[in-house]
Design an enzyme around this catalytic site. Sequence first.
Site, PDB file in Angstrom:
ATOM      1  N   TYR A 211     -10.427  -3.470 -21.936  1.00 18.11           N
ATOM      2  CA  TYR A 211     -11.785  -4.015 -22.041  1.00 18.11           C
ATOM      3  C   TYR A 211     -12.575  -3.273 -23.127  1.00 18.11           C
ATOM      4  CZ  TYR A 211     -16.315  -5.805 -20.387  1.00 18.11           C
ATOM      5  OH  TYR A 211     -17.548  -6.418 -20.298  1.00 18.11           O
TER       6      TYR A 211
ATOM      7  N   LYS B 251     -14.071  -5.002 -26.491  1.00 17.40           N
ATOM      8  CA  LYS B 251     -15.518  -5.025 -26.735  1.00 17.40           C
ATOM      9  C   LYS B 251     -15.892  -4.180 -27.953  1.00 17.40           C
ATOM     10  CE  LYS B 251     -16.817  -7.797 -23.436  1.00 17.40           C
ATOM     11  NZ  LYS B 251     -17.391  -9.122 -23.761  1.00 17.40           N
TER      12      LYS B 251
END
Length: 205
Positions: free
Chosen positions: A110, A114
């Site tokens: 993640y 991001k």
Amino acid sequence: MCEEIKSLGGDAIAVQADCSDPVQIADMMKTAVDKFGTVDVIVNNAGITKDGLVLRMKPEQWQSVIDVNLSGVFYASQAFFKVASKKRKGRIINISSVVGQFGNPGQANYAAAKGGVLGLTMSNAKEFCSRGVTVNAVCPGFIESDMTKELSDDYLEKMCDVIPLKRLGKPEEVAGMVRFLALDPAAEYITGHTFNVDGGIAIGC
């Protein structure tokens, strides 16, 4: 959601698409253009989590998060730019995360995705500016959502202790920043930037 928008005097359609699939994203964009004549703004908000420690993370956990959270932003921005560049006008808002700025244990996939969105935002801003298209990112912190509901009360309490404003954020607080970047005339001269809506957690770490 569509009915709510229509009840307020607007118009809306819902289009289902796998945001890791460039063909489905292109079809989604075409459907929107066919319905409304054009697209002026996109908000790249699709995101998933498949958390796990690096040593135990399976390739599918890594790849699926990268495919949706990073590649999906690229595919959607590419499809949108083909429409917006002809008008020499448009706005892209990418939803990243503070986790992409300072990482988080158990979220290597993640955080990488991001963080990649932030680099993509700046690169696209430089490429798209000649056609009048702005590209910015919003980094939410810990926001009241379905994702944070999955976290334990003990963990959320510890997180609130390190958030300077001592609480989780509200969805409407993130939406307010997105609305400004998408619609406010004052945002026409802003591109390539990241805006944190995080209660100060990025400066508190």
